[in-house]
Enzyme design. Sequence first.
Site, mmCIF file in Angstrom:
data_model
loop_
_atom_site.group_PDB
_atom_site.id
_atom_site.type_symbol
_atom_site.label_atom_id
_atom_site.label_comp_id
_atom_site.label_asym_id
_atom_site.label_seq_id
_atom_site.Cartn_x
_atom_site.Cartn_y
_atom_site.Cartn_z
ATOM 1 C CG ASP A 52 -1.788 1.298 1.332
ATOM 2 O OD1 ASP A 52 -2.987 1.059 0.616
ATOM 3 O OD2 ASP A 52 -1.402 2.379 1.835
ATOM 4 C CE1 TYR A 99 0.648 8.090 2.342
ATOM 5 C CE2 TYR A 99 1.089 5.603 1.837
ATOM 6 C CZ TYR A 99 0.470 6.469 2.306
ATOM 7 O OH TYR A 99 -0.719 6.165 3.050
ATOM 8 C CE LYS A 159 -3.712 4.743 0.689
ATOM 9 N NZ LYS A 159 -2.297 4.565 0.652
ATOM 10 C CG HIS A 176 -4.644 9.728 0.426
ATOM 11 N ND1 HIS A 176 -3.356 9.865 -0.094
ATOM 12 C CD2 HIS A 176 -4.681 9.323 1.594
ATOM 13 C CE1 HIS A 176 -2.640 9.430 1.072
ATOM 14 N NE2 HIS A 176 -3.594 9.167 1.857
#
Length: 279
Positions: free
Chosen positions: A46, A51, A76, A109
Amino acid sequence: MANIPHIELNDGRLIPQLGYGVFKVPAEETERAVSEALEVGYRHIDTAAIYGNERGVGAAIAASGIARDELFITTKLWNDRHDGDQPDAAVSESLDKLGLDAVDLYLVHWPTPAKDNFVHAWEKMIGIRDRGLARSIGVSNHLVEHLEKIVAATDVVPAVNQIELHPAYQQRDITAWAQSHGTVIESWGPLGQGKYDLFDAAPVVAAAEATGKSPAQVVLRWHLQKGYVVFPKSVRRARLEENIDLFDVELTAEQMAAIDAMDPGDGSGRVGAHPTELN
């Protein structure tokens, strides 16, 4: 290798119930960390555009030699990509970084309700799925009011809702909605992100002593038995191995109920951002 169970999504696809999350894993450490996770036996990874480590995930996948159909990869759509054709551009960028033709699961998200564009984002997600760029689509951090609005507008129920969920903050209104609509719950921050004394809580300590498992393993096992998908994050191989060693024990109904009772029910256990406030 652990025999990780799978859950059927409302679109008929299967998702591994335990995965590896790379939230806050530094970009320069991601390839090594994901490679170790894959070596240990994880097959569900994930990540997210925000990120900043999708390239590292992709590099680990490419180097692993594991067949693509054995892996389940999630990423996401970030908050500033909801408008216009931005979701289409965003998924293309993520796929390029991951080195994939499609992800197994693509999530909105956050709903960013102050911008009031999450329905449009969901409509674009449906198109992304229909073009085969994401095999399944879902949302993250969506409250019941957001879920009802996107379903009313599109008649498409998210396959997944990934939400903050741990013993002190169980979001029972959202989990009840999900159960009644066939949406699978994924727990982020499943161990409370170390922001409260979860591992010293009496129900967790008692279950750990009774099962011979660590407090972290007990809580992760609680998530699994609740039917949630969970992906703890660690950059240490020993912890990766501990977090996957969950399938030789089952908590009793009494142990489950005691952990269930740890949520005060007033929302005070939340440790992350509230979906109405992050826009």
